[in-house]
Write a protein that holds these residues in place. Structure first.
Motif, short mmCIF file in Angstrom:
data_model
loop_
_atom_site.label_atom_id
_atom_site.label_comp_id
_atom_site.label_asym_id
_atom_site.label_seq_id
_atom_site.Cartn_x
_atom_site.Cartn_y
_atom_site.Cartn_z
N LEU A 4 -10.37 4.24 0.03
CA LEU A 4 -9.95 5.14 1.09
C LEU A 4 -9.94 4.40 2.43
CD1 LEU A 4 -12.19 7.94 -0.27
CD2 LEU A 4 -9.74 8.23 0.04
N TYR A 5 -8.88 4.62 3.19
CA TYR A 5 -8.73 3.99 4.50
C TYR A 5 -8.47 5.07 5.53
CZ TYR A 5 -7.77 -0.01 1.48
OH TYR A 5 -7.86 -0.98 0.51
N SER A 6 -9.06 4.93 6.68
CA SER A 6 -8.67 5.80 7.79
C SER A 6 -7.76 4.98 8.70
CB SER A 6 -9.91 6.29 8.56
OG SER A 6 -10.45 5.21 9.30
N TYR A 7 -6.96 5.64 9.48
CA TYR A 7 -6.07 4.90 10.37
C TYR A 7 -5.91 5.61 11.71
CZ TYR A 7 -2.62 8.19 8.43
OH TYR A 7 -1.97 9.32 8.02
N SER A 8 -5.57 4.85 12.71
CA SER A 8 -5.37 5.43 14.04
C SER A 8 -4.42 4.54 14.82
CB SER A 8 -6.71 5.53 14.77
OG SER A 8 -7.30 4.24 14.83
N SER A 9 -3.81 5.13 15.85
CA SER A 9 -2.90 4.35 16.70
C SER A 9 -3.71 3.70 17.81
CB SER A 9 -1.85 5.26 17.33
OG SER A 9 -0.94 5.67 16.35
N THR A 10 -3.47 2.43 18.02
CA THR A 10 -4.12 1.78 19.15
C THR A 10 -3.30 2.07 20.40
OG1 THR A 10 -2.88 -0.23 18.67
CG2 THR A 10 -5.11 -0.05 17.76
N SER A 11 -3.79 1.62 21.55
CA SER A 11 -3.13 1.95 22.82
C SER A 11 -1.69 1.43 22.88
CB SER A 11 -3.94 1.37 23.99
OG SER A 11 -4.23 0.00 23.71
N ASP A 12 -1.45 0.32 22.19
CA ASP A 12 -0.08 -0.19 22.24
C ASP A 12 0.81 0.40 21.15
OD1 ASP A 12 -1.33 -1.41 20.17
OD2 ASP A 12 -0.52 -3.42 20.55
N GLY A 13 0.29 1.42 20.49
CA GLY A 13 1.14 2.14 19.54
C GLY A 13 1.12 1.59 18.14
N THR A 14 0.38 0.51 17.88
CA THR A 14 0.34 0.00 16.51
C THR A 14 -0.74 0.73 15.72
OG1 THR A 14 -1.17 -1.73 17.22
CG2 THR A 14 1.18 -2.30 17.11
N LEU A 15 -0.51 0.78 14.38
CA LEU A 15 -1.45 1.47 13.51
C LEU A 15 -2.55 0.51 13.06
CD1 LEU A 15 0.94 3.51 11.23
CD2 LEU A 15 -0.74 4.47 12.81
N LYS A 16 -3.78 1.02 13.05
CA LYS A 16 -4.88 0.19 12.61
C LYS A 16 -5.58 0.89 11.44
CE LYS A 16 -8.72 -2.20 14.72
NZ LYS A 16 -8.74 -3.20 13.68
N PHE A 17 -5.76 0.18 10.35
CA PHE A 17 -6.37 0.77 9.16
C PHE A 17 -7.79 0.24 8.96
CE2 PHE A 17 -3.04 3.14 6.92
CZ PHE A 17 -1.96 2.84 7.72
N ASN A 18 -8.71 1.15 8.61
CA ASN A 18 -10.09 0.77 8.31
C ASN A 18 -10.48 1.22 6.92
OD1 ASN A 18 -11.17 -0.52 10.64
ND2 ASN A 18 -11.08 1.47 11.69
N HIS A 19 -11.03 0.31 6.15
CA HIS A 19 -11.55 0.72 4.84
C HIS A 19 -12.83 1.50 5.07
CE1 HIS A 19 -14.07 -0.21 1.16
NE2 HIS A 19 -13.11 0.59 0.74
N VAL A 20 -12.85 2.78 4.60
CA VAL A 20 -14.02 3.61 4.88
C VAL A 20 -14.85 3.93 3.65
CG1 VAL A 20 -13.19 4.70 7.00
CG2 VAL A 20 -12.55 5.67 4.79
N SER A 21 -14.22 3.87 2.48
CA SER A 21 -15.00 4.25 1.31
C SER A 21 -14.32 3.76 0.03
CB SER A 21 -15.14 5.78 1.25
OG SER A 21 -16.04 6.15 0.24
N THR A 22 -15.12 3.52 -0.98
CA THR A 22 -14.59 3.21 -2.31
C THR A 22 -15.25 4.14 -3.31
OG1 THR A 22 -14.30 0.88 -1.75
CG2 THR A 22 -14.34 1.43 -4.08
N ILE A 23 -14.42 4.82 -4.09
CA ILE A 23 -14.97 5.68 -5.14
C ILE A 23 -14.91 4.90 -6.44
CG2 ILE A 23 -14.83 7.92 -6.28
CD1 ILE A 23 -13.02 8.90 -4.02
N PRO A 24 -16.05 4.61 -7.06
CA PRO A 24 -15.99 3.86 -8.33
C PRO A 24 -15.40 4.69 -9.48
CG PRO A 24 -18.29 4.28 -7.67
CD PRO A 24 -17.42 4.96 -6.67
N THR A 25 -15.25 5.96 -9.28
CA THR A 25 -14.71 7.00 -10.18
C THR A 25 -15.42 7.17 -11.52
OG1 THR A 25 -12.98 5.87 -11.50
CG2 THR A 25 -12.36 6.64 -9.27
N GLY A 26 -15.79 6.12 -12.19
CA GLY A 26 -16.40 6.32 -13.50
C GLY A 26 -15.39 6.54 -14.60
N HIS A 27 -14.12 6.59 -14.24
CA HIS A 27 -13.11 6.62 -15.30
C HIS A 27 -13.33 5.36 -16.14
CE1 HIS A 27 -10.66 10.07 -14.34
NE2 HIS A 27 -10.51 9.71 -13.08
N THR A 28 -13.16 5.49 -17.44
CA THR A 28 -13.43 4.33 -18.29
C THR A 28 -12.20 3.42 -18.41
OG1 THR A 28 -12.87 5.63 -20.22
CG2 THR A 28 -15.19 5.51 -19.64
#
Lengths: 619, 352
Positions: free
Chosen positions: B40-64
């Motif tokens: 999961l990544y969150s994102y936001s616009s910086t002052s110059d209008g470019t998008l910045k993405f941050n990795h916020v979480s990883t779900i290991p899911t447990g799916h086999t």
């Protein structure tokens, strides 16, 4: 996602070919290897009409007439299929044809075969025949070849009598029964089993609260009890939902109880061993063939099955047609059937004469559902034994007749205690989709893991699903704590189910896969299928045939068969007579021995574990 | 005319990245992978209008097995994962912190079981009350979403004769579409008095249908196929859909198609932008417009289509598995792609 070598490095099984699922291994017999001649190391497989041959290259080049060693054909038997979970039904439905009406005819016409032929017919099959041979509502368009010229309404009972004449006088069956008396016996045992489970559950509640899905000292299994008469459901549960198996009633289905009655009880009356009787049953369902083939219903001592061969309603109709038997009149048709083989199989079975008469009540009525009234048998038990009067309320879930809740409450005493304690909660649940919800619901309520598909298989292979890692579902969510204690206040809606009448087919057994198809009736006169001059409109040609029509047609047909099923339900209460006979039968068969009764009337289920693990199979 | 410019590169999966899904209500992007995890990544616009993405979480899911598909509920609170282990996982966060945006623990609320074999695709209906899934077992399932993460199965549709690759809900009506290895597309609706049923089968593709996308207003359906074509189907009548256009779009299998309103220069008759991607590694953007209303032109005239941007080798030598437009206002020109290189990439379509 390219078709690259990476395919073998991941668990990707995204590319498939048809019928990959059969995993029947080719068994090696390891015969002593024959002395190999020079050059025999290189061989070829040669094929001709009579089979496959392994031929050495030398043989080919010499042009010798040596045909080589005939290779054994790989064979897949019904039992292989039952033991495998490679596929759920497809291969089975093919193999099922091994139990066919031609098989019946070949046994009956075999003079060397001296087994006494007995046939048992399910009431749903009779209803299907009665519906198909009764005049259809739109009799103006007599495209229906089955329709009688008279406007006689056929009842299942009348159909039974006509079919009985056909089976005795034409096919040479010694006895023709319906399976309702066997069902009567099965229902009684079913109720007995339910009571055992209920007592066990109450016992447990007193001691520690919750029931665990494991047999205990008394051997009784947990609630809710799920019906066991539908072989499609049993097959599915064994392969995909083994966690449901403890809940499924151990009581045999009416077909298999009939098998026991015929081979044991009637056999004794006739002075015949089980293997001296050939027992055929007519069922509304293809999966009944699978049921009859189960190892549990095979007599090891006499090397015979309780039901030797199962034919469907459709196959019975086919036999009657082939022999020119007119069900409309109950006689041989004066005109020989034009299509199909003329009577090339003269059944000349020398049925022994002077066989004693065997009398069992005919077409006993079990009010409730046309799929066997299992739920209603338990309801009736509660109504008749409760010390206080009970009130039954029925609620269709989502307006579907295939999913209904039945709740029995203590009738509130007027001006007094207004409590209406729930005594029993049951569901009627038909069709694969509703079945999914029952499996989910039971799993959720009883805290057993629903496991199916590859995950379940991997999980159980790797040790009770521990390897799965998916966090356990929060079993009790906020505000739903009442679920855990059925006796707590506010129980009404949250009370757990005690019983589920499960059937795999939508509409239940009257809509079984082996039933007759709806007669070819024009889509609907209202839609203008037939023009003013009586010409049928060519939908194909005009390319606007409403596909929805077929769907509705099938559903209407099921309703019709359902209606016919109840057509001649006798008002006379024959239960007393039947009950007496049940006592008599049980006395003769097991003389009050509880264990022996259970041996005769109950069975077992086992999870069919798949050895197919995605990683091991590539396609 | 337009250029596809790189906005962000989001590595992290240990195996091929199968799909990416934009949260419809919050600035979160999720991706799933053969490594069985969801990032999961969150994102936001910086002052110059470019998008910045941050990795916020990883779900290991447990799916086999591989997590093949992910879908957000319209509320943006629930995430569904479809896995080759045949199951569907339903994920939620206990407390949604406004500033954390997807960070923290994601809990498996329930597992939907029933498919016999690999689940290939999951999708929420536009109202979020229904969830559809499909599988190699040839079935399409429709689930009703109940409170307390409870689900009721409303239908098991056994219409396809082969592996079902994708399911997609109409943007406003309760119409479901599925595409299959049997080369067909099937459309389903609920019969109010009974079950779900298939009311139309769309034939035309010469090979597997890998992906489906409805036009933003729902009057068209786009399908992507192994036959290297994208087909456009038009709603001719309430329950009738007709093939009106076939675009030979790529040199190899087209694995994914996504349809958004886009940022067309002229809004007149615009049907939005269609993005396609697949085995040839390229991403293409097509502008579609309603056919001009000229006297004598048949009702089923095809929409006009124009290739407005091409991005070769979006993931280097690797296949592109998914292309997905951002559904959020003001970001109609942003799309995400996932590739066999395990990377999720964000792109923006800008005028040249």
């Amino acid at each position: 996602m390219a078709f690259s070598g990476a395919l073998t490095l991941t668990d990707l099984n995204d590319f498939i070919t048809p019928s990959q699922a059969c995993i029947k291994p080719v068994e090696q017999t390891n015969k002593p290897t024959e002395e190999k001649g020079a050059g025999a190391a290189v061989t070829e497989i040669r094929v001709d009409e009579s089979g496959y041959y392994e031929v050495s290259q030398a043989g080919i080049s010499n042009g010798s007439t040596n045909k080589g060693r005939k290779l054994e054909q790989a064979q897949i038997s019904l039992n292989d299929c039952l033991a495998c979970s490679g596929c759920i039904t497809s291969a089975e439905s093919v193999l099922i044809t091994l139990q066919s009406h031609t098989e019946v005819l070949s046994v009956l016409s075999n003079d060397v075969d001296e087994r006494i032929p007995i046939i048992s017919i399910a009431p749903q099959s009779l209803a299907s025949l009665a519906a198909a041979y009764s005049p259809q509502p739109r009799s103006a368009s007599s495209t229906n070849e089955r329709t009688s010229i008279t406007d006689e309404i056929l009842t299942p009972r009348e159909v039974f009598h006509r079919v009985r004449r056909f089976c005795t006088s034409i096919l040479g069956f010694a006895y023709v029964f319906d399976t309702n008396f066997a069902r009567h016996l099965a229902l009684k045992e079913h109720v007995k089993e339910f009571i055992e489970r209920q007592q066990e559950a109450q016992q447990k509640e007193l001691t520690n609260g919750d029931s665990v899905p494991h047999p205990t000292i008394t051997g009784a299994l947990p609630l809710p009890m799920l019906a066991s008469a539908c072989p499609g459901w049993i097959c599915y549960a064994e392969k995909a939902h083994s966690e449901m198996l403890p809940f499924i009633a151990r009581t045999k289905s009416p077909q298999q109880v009939m098998g026991t009655l015929v081979k044991q009880w009637i056999g004794k009356k006739l002075g015949k061993r089980p293997d001296e009787i050939y027992h055929v049953s007519v069922m509304p369902c293809y999966d009944k063939k699978l049921e009859a083939s189960r190892q549990d219903f095979y007599d090891d001592v006499f090397k015979t099955r309780d039901v030797d061969c199962v034919v469907t309603t459709g196959e019975l109709e086919l036999m009657m047609k082939e022999f020119g038997w007119d069900l409309n009149t109950g006689t041989l048709s004066p005109v020989q059937p034009t299509d199909g083989p003329s009577l090339s199989i003269p059944v000349k079975k020398n049925t022994p004469i002077n066989l004693p008469g065997v009398s069992i009540p005919e077409l006993l009525n079990h009010p409730g559902t046309s799929s066997g009234s299992y739920l209603h048998a338990i309801l009736r038990h509660f109504m008749s034994t409760s010390p206080v009067p009970l009130t039954l309320s029925v609620k269709a879930v989502r307006n579907a007749a295939d999913h209904e809740e039945y709740i029995l409450r203590e009738t509130p005493i007027e001006n007094g205690n207004t409590s209406s304690k729930i005594v029993f909660k049951g569901i009627k649940c038909y069709g694969f989709r509703n079945l999914q919800n029952v499996v989910r619901k039971v799993g959720r309520e009883r805290g057993v893991r629903v496991e199916s598909g590859a995950a379940g298989r991997l999980g159980s292979a790797g040790g009770a699903g521990a390897g799965r890692g998916v966090r356990k579902i929060r079993a009790v969510r906020k505000g739903r704590g009442a679920e855990d204690s059925p006796s707590a206040g506010g129980e009404d809606e949250d009370r757990r189910f005690d019983y589920v009448e499960v059937m795999a087919c939508p509409g239940g057994c009257v809509n079984g896969g082996g039933q007759l198809k709806p007669p070819a009736m024009p889509n609907s006169a209202a839609l203008g299928d037939i023009d003013a001059e009586g010409y049928k409109r060519d939908w194909d040609g005009e390319g606007v045939a409403p596909s929805v029509g077929a769907k509705w047609g099938d559903r209407d047909w099921t309703k019709k068969v359902e209606e016919v099923y109840w057509r001649d339900a006798k008002n006379v209460d024959e239960d007393l007579v039947a009950d007496q006979l049940v006592d008599e039968v049980l006395e003769e068969l097991c003389a009050g021995d509880d264990a022996e009764r259970k041996r005769l009337l109950r069975t077992e289920y086992r999870a069919v574990e798949s050895d197919v693990i995605g990683l091991a199979v590539k396609w | 005319m337009y250029q596809v410019t790189a906005v962000a590169e989001l590595p992290g999966h240990d195996d091929r990245a199968w799909a990416a899904a934009w949260n419809p209500s919050r600035p979160i992007l999720s991706s799933c992978s053969a490594d069985k995890s969801v990032r999961l990544y969150s994102y936001s616009s910086t002052s110059d209008g470019t998008l910045k993405f941050n990795h916020v979480s990883t779900i290991p899911t447990g799916h086999t097995k591989t997590v093949r598909s992910i879908a957000w509920s319209p509320s943006g609170k629930t995430l569904a994962t479809g896995s080759f282990d045949s199951n569907i996982g339903i994920w939620e966060q206990e407390d949604i912190g406004e500033d954390e945006l997807g960070a923290g623990e994601w809990e498996c609320m329930t597992i939907l079981e029933g498919h016999e074999t690999e689940c290939k695709s999951v999708a929420y209906s536009s109202t979020g009350t229904l969830l559809a899934s499909c599988s190699r077992d040839k079935t399409v399932w429709v689930w009703e979403v109940h409170p307390d993460a409870d689900f009721e199965c409303l239908g098991v549709l056994m219409e396809h004769t082969q592996d079902v690759k994708c399911v997609a809900w109409h943007p406003s009506e309760e119409i479901l579409a599925s595409g299959s290895y049997d080369d067909t597309i099937k459309l389903y609706v609920d019969d109010p008095t009974e079950d779900w049923y298939c009311f139309a089968t769309l034939t035309g593709h010469a090979s597997t249908v890998w992906s489906l996308a409805w036009s933003p207003k729902g009057s068209y359906l786009a399908s992507a196929s192994d036959d290297k074509k994208v087909r456009i189907w038009k709603r001719a009548d309430n329950y009738r859909w007709e093939s009106v256009l076939a675009i030979s779009a790529h040199d190899r299998t087209i694995y994914s198609v996504s349809w958004s309103v886009g940022r067309p220069k002229s809004g007149d008759g615009s049907l939005g932008w269609l993005a396609t991607a697949g085995g040839d590694g390229s991403v293409k953007v097509w502008e579609l417009t309603e056919p001009a209303e000229v006297e004598g032109i048949s009702k089923n005239a095809p929409p006009e289509h124009r290739l407005i941007a091409t991005l070769p080798s979006a993931h280097g030598v690797h296949d592109v598995n998914t292309v997905s437009w951002c559904p959020r206002g003001g970001m109609e020109d942003v799309l995400a792609t996932t590739g066999d290189d395990g990377v999720t990439r964000i792109w923006k379509i800008v005028p040249e």
